[in-house]
Design a protein around this motif. Structure first.
Motif, PDB file in Angstrom:
ATOM      1  N   UNK A 210       0.833  -1.200   0.000  1.00 59.89           N
ATOM      2  CA  UNK A 210       0.000   0.000   0.000  1.00 59.89           C
ATOM      3  C   UNK A 210       0.868   1.250   0.000  1.00 59.89           C
ATOM      4  N   UNK A 211       0.446   2.215  -0.827  1.00 62.85           N
ATOM      5  CA  UNK A 211       1.119   3.511  -0.954  1.00 62.85           C
ATOM      6  C   UNK A 211       2.573   3.319  -1.359  1.00 62.85           C
ATOM      7  N   UNK A 212       3.513   3.809  -0.597  1.00 68.82           N
ATOM      8  CA  UNK A 212       4.906   3.854  -1.042  1.00 68.82           C
ATOM      9  C   UNK A 212       5.778   2.763  -0.440  1.00 68.82           C
ATOM     10  N   UNK A 213       5.225   1.801   0.263  1.00 74.03           N
ATOM     11  CA  UNK A 213       6.041   0.757   0.894  1.00 74.03           C
ATOM     12  C   UNK A 213       6.475  -0.269  -0.143  1.00 74.03           C
ATOM     13  N   UNK A 214       7.787  -0.395  -0.307  1.00 72.19           N
ATOM     14  CA  UNK A 214       8.357  -1.357  -1.245  1.00 72.19           C
ATOM     15  C   UNK A 214       9.371  -2.233  -0.519  1.00 72.19           C
ATOM     16  N   UNK A 215       9.400  -3.508  -0.898  1.00 66.69           N
ATOM     17  CA  UNK A 215      10.351  -4.460  -0.320  1.00 66.69           C
ATOM     18  C   UNK A 215      10.836  -5.404  -1.410  1.00 66.69           C
TER      19      UNK A 215
ATOM     20  N   UNK B 113      -6.828  10.527  25.320  1.00 63.76           N
ATOM     21  CA  UNK B 113      -6.087  11.794  25.386  1.00 63.76           C
ATOM     22  C   UNK B 113      -4.608  11.609  25.041  1.00 63.76           C
ATOM     23  N   UNK B 114      -4.362  10.905  23.940  1.00 61.88           N
ATOM     24  CA  UNK B 114      -2.992  10.689  23.468  1.00 61.88           C
ATOM     25  C   UNK B 114      -2.641  11.759  22.447  1.00 61.88           C
ATOM     26  N   UNK B 115      -1.461  12.356  22.604  1.00 56.72           N
ATOM     27  CA  UNK B 115      -1.002  13.411  21.701  1.00 56.72           C
ATOM     28  C   UNK B 115      -0.338  12.765  20.479  1.00 56.72           C
ATOM     29  N   UNK B 116      -1.182  12.255  19.591  1.00 62.82           N
ATOM     30  CA  UNK B 116      -0.700  11.580  18.401  1.00 62.82           C
ATOM     31  C   UNK B 116      -1.765  11.691  17.303  1.00 62.82           C
ATOM     32  N   UNK B 117      -1.327  11.481  16.074  1.00 64.08           N
ATOM     33  CA  UNK B 117      -2.234  11.522  14.933  1.00 64.08           C
ATOM     34  C   UNK B 117      -2.054  10.245  14.122  1.00 64.08           C
ATOM     35  N   UNK B 118      -3.101   9.453  14.036  1.00 71.12           N
ATOM     36  CA  UNK B 118      -3.077   8.229  13.231  1.00 71.12           C
ATOM     37  C   UNK B 118      -3.390   8.627  11.793  1.00 71.12           C
ATOM     38  N   UNK B 119      -2.393   8.514  10.935  1.00 73.22           N
ATOM     39  CA  UNK B 119      -2.531   9.015   9.568  1.00 73.22           C
ATOM     40  C   UNK B 119      -2.928   7.944   8.569  1.00 73.22           C
TER      41      UNK B 119
ATOM     42  N   UNK C  36       2.954   9.060   2.046  1.00 76.48           N
ATOM     43  CA  UNK C  36       1.951   7.999   2.030  1.00 76.48           C
ATOM     44  C   UNK C  36       0.584   8.517   1.593  1.00 76.48           C
ATOM     45  N   UNK C  37       0.218   9.703   2.039  1.00 80.59           N
ATOM     46  CA  UNK C  37      -1.118  10.215   1.746  1.00 80.59           C
ATOM     47  C   UNK C  37      -1.193  10.848   0.361  1.00 80.59           C
ATOM     48  N   UNK C  38      -0.113  11.508  -0.092  1.00 84.66           N
ATOM     49  CA  UNK C  38      -0.120  12.157  -1.394  1.00 84.66           C
ATOM     50  C   UNK C  38      -0.868  13.475  -1.360  1.00 84.66           C
ATOM     51  N   UNK C  39      -0.968  14.122  -2.529  1.00 83.35           N
ATOM     52  CA  UNK C  39      -1.662  15.406  -2.621  1.00 83.35           C
ATOM     53  C   UNK C  39      -1.126  16.220  -3.783  1.00 83.35           C
ATOM     54  N   UNK C  40      -1.652  17.438  -3.917  1.00 84.13           N
ATOM     55  CA  UNK C  40      -1.261  18.363  -4.970  1.00 84.13           C
ATOM     56  C   UNK C  40      -0.494  19.512  -4.329  1.00 84.13           C
ATOM     57  N   UNK C  41       0.682  19.804  -4.864  1.00 85.33           N
ATOM     58  CA  UNK C  41       1.512  20.870  -4.320  1.00 85.33           C
ATOM     59  C   UNK C  41       1.115  22.231  -4.851  1.00 85.33           C
TER      60      UNK C  41
ATOM     61  N   UNK D 244       1.439  16.679  -8.630  1.00 89.12           N
ATOM     62  CA  UNK D 244       1.444  15.793  -7.476  1.00 89.12           C
ATOM     63  C   UNK D 244       2.739  15.955  -6.689  1.00 89.12           C
ATOM     64  N   UNK D 245       2.676  15.646  -5.426  1.00 87.69           N
ATOM     65  CA  UNK D 245       3.840  15.806  -4.560  1.00 87.69           C
ATOM     66  C   UNK D 245       4.988  14.938  -5.058  1.00 87.69           C
ATOM     67  N   UNK D 246       6.191  15.493  -5.020  1.00 88.70           N
ATOM     68  CA  UNK D 246       7.369  14.756  -5.483  1.00 88.70           C
ATOM     69  C   UNK D 246       7.597  13.512  -4.634  1.00 88.70           C
ATOM     70  N   UNK D 247       7.357  13.629  -3.334  1.00 86.45           N
ATOM     71  CA  UNK D 247       7.637  12.512  -2.437  1.00 86.45           C
ATOM     72  C   UNK D 247       6.709  11.335  -2.689  1.00 86.45           C
ATOM     73  N   UNK D 248       5.518  11.572  -3.231  1.00 80.93           N
ATOM     74  CA  UNK D 248       4.569  10.487  -3.470  1.00 80.93           C
ATOM     75  C   UNK D 248       4.603   9.977  -4.902  1.00 80.93           C
ATOM     76  N   UNK D 249       5.428  10.552  -5.768  1.00 83.53           N
ATOM     77  CA  UNK D 249       5.481  10.111  -7.155  1.00 83.53           C
ATOM     78  C   UNK D 249       6.847   9.547  -7.546  1.00 83.53           C
ATOM     79  N   UNK D 250       7.934  10.254  -7.216  1.00 78.90           N
ATOM     80  CA  UNK D 250       9.238   9.759  -7.659  1.00 78.90           C
ATOM     81  C   UNK D 250      10.345   9.937  -6.627  1.00 78.90           C
TER      82      UNK D 250
END
Length: 411
Positions: A57-62, A151-157, A208-213, A218-224
């Motif tokens: 899923x998304x950018x995970x490669x092995x 009340x955990x200071x975290x964001x599940x993305x 991982x989430x992607x988007x438009x800059x 598209x975001x460079x980090x999510x494409x190449x």
């Protein structure tokens, strides 16, 4: 480069990617690599490289070892070895280019305990995988609610299920260390699966989430872009950009990665370029640098007593003045050097046909003409008022005369 499921429908509306990025063409996937060695045959006696690159899923490669010698090609859905059970992914690279990628990422392909590819995924495996992926959004929403209650200071993305549905990996971002032991217990009880928590950075979250800059792409980090180099504010200073955090920050909240793209060109141009803090000593007074243009190789200087009057000097002229200053010699003034840099403006457009100017309606009218027009309008209004009053008087007189004629005589 999309498959048939990404085309438009009968009514002209886009269908969208019904395969959710798992199509066989590999055209709408993230971090796709072009196999430029696919059409080249191996030398005689050489065995094909028995490793493949698999994307999840998304950018995970092995990387996985093909011990069964399966005939795999880009876009094939395969079942791979996992820590417990099996996972489902898609082949993104095969052949000798995998060796190049592994060397680039410093992966040791000679060790024996490398994970393996079990088989090509059957229809049952794909159906189970799709059901698990359809549950991810609902589980992510429920996990966020549990984290808010605790009340955990975290964001599940993001949430990623294993191919067999036995485990789910939760990706989260946090500023400080988070104690999520109670969170794992509550989520395991609510979802009935094994839970793994994995902390990622803000750049990895945007990847991982992607988007438009802000550039519209598209975001460079999510494409190449696969490696994240450190970006500092000095990169913006070298390129003479305004240090505005709203313009320099990307969607991840950090400095944009594209600030490093042209940095080497600017550094090469600045090697023999005078510093912006350069001071020139002249007989007329001390001069400070106000502005620089690296690629035009020009600098703007102004005297200490005349900060609003700037003089354009070339890079060679500034270096010549600096050499004289080092010898404790002063030049007469900057004006003598600035005269040589005056460039005549070239006429880009000439009105050969005799057409009217495009700015003919933008020219302001003269104040004298405005006042004359106002006086004319006032005199016209007064004349109209006086003529209207005379007409009314004449009408009343006529009515009186007609009334007198209409009265009968007393006999």
């Amino acid at each position: 480069m999309g498959c048939s499921s990404c085309s438009t429908g009968k009514d002209g509306q886009p269908k969208g990617c019904k395969n959710n990025g798992t199509c066989g063409t590999d055209g709408c996937n993230k971090l796709t690599v072009f196999d430029w060695l696919s059409n080249m045959s191996l030398p005689s006696g050489e065995k094909p490289f028995d490793f493949v690159e698999v994307r999840f899923k998304n950018s995970r490669k092995e990387f996985f070892q093909n011990t069964e010698n399966l005939s795999l090609s880009i876009g094939d859905v395969v079942a791979t070895q996992a820590s417990s059970g099996h996972d489902i992914g898609m082949v993104t690279l095969t052949g000798e280019l995998v060796r190049v990628q592994m060397k680039r990422k410093k992966e040791d392909f000679k060790k024996e305990d490398y994970p393996k590819v079990y088989r090509k995924a059957s229809q049952k495996d794909i159906d189970t995988w799709q059901k698990c992926r359809n549950r991810e959004e609902e589980i992510k929403k429920r996990a966020r609610e549990i984290a808010i209650i605790l009340e955990l200071q975290m964001k599940i993305s993001d949430v990623e299920f294993q191919g067999d549905g036995s485990k789910a990996t939760f990706y989260y971002t946090a500023e400080d260390r988070v104690d999520f032991r109670q969170l794992i217990k509550d989520m395991a009880k609510a979802f009935g699966i094994r839970i793994e928590m994995r902390q990622i950075g803000y750049r990895q979250e945007a990847q991982r989430l992607g988007g438009i800059g802000s550039c519209g792409r598209e975001l460079c980090c999510s494409t190449w872009l696969h490696d994240f180099r450190s970006v500092s504010t000095s990169a913006a200073r070298y390129q003479q950009l305004s240090l505005n955090p709203q313009k320099l920050a990307g969607q991840c909240g950090k400095l944009k990665c594209c600030l490093n793209y042209e940095l080497d060109v600017y550094l090469d141009a600045l090697k023999d370029f005078p510093s912006q803090e350069t001071r020139l000593f002249t007989e007329k007074g001390l001069a400070f640098c106000q502005k620089t243009d690296i690629f035009k190789q020009q600098l703007w200087f102004s005297y200490k007593d005349e900060p609003a009057n700037w003089h354009v000097l070339s890079k060679d002229q500034v270096n010549e003045i600096l050499d004289k200053n080092k010898k404790k010699e002063k030049v007469p003034s900057l004006e003598g050097y600035a005269v040589d840099n005056v460039v005549e403006e070239k006429v880009v457009f000439e009105n050969v046909v005799g057409q009217d100017s495009l700015t003919r309606f933008d020219r302001p009218k003269n104040k004298g003409n405005r006042n004359r027009n106002r006086n004319k309008n006032k005199s016209r209004a007064n004349n109209n008022n006086t003529s209207g009053g005379n007409k009314r008087k004449n009408n009343t007189r006529r009515k009186k005369n007609t009334n007198r004629k209409a009265k009968p005589r007393n006999e």
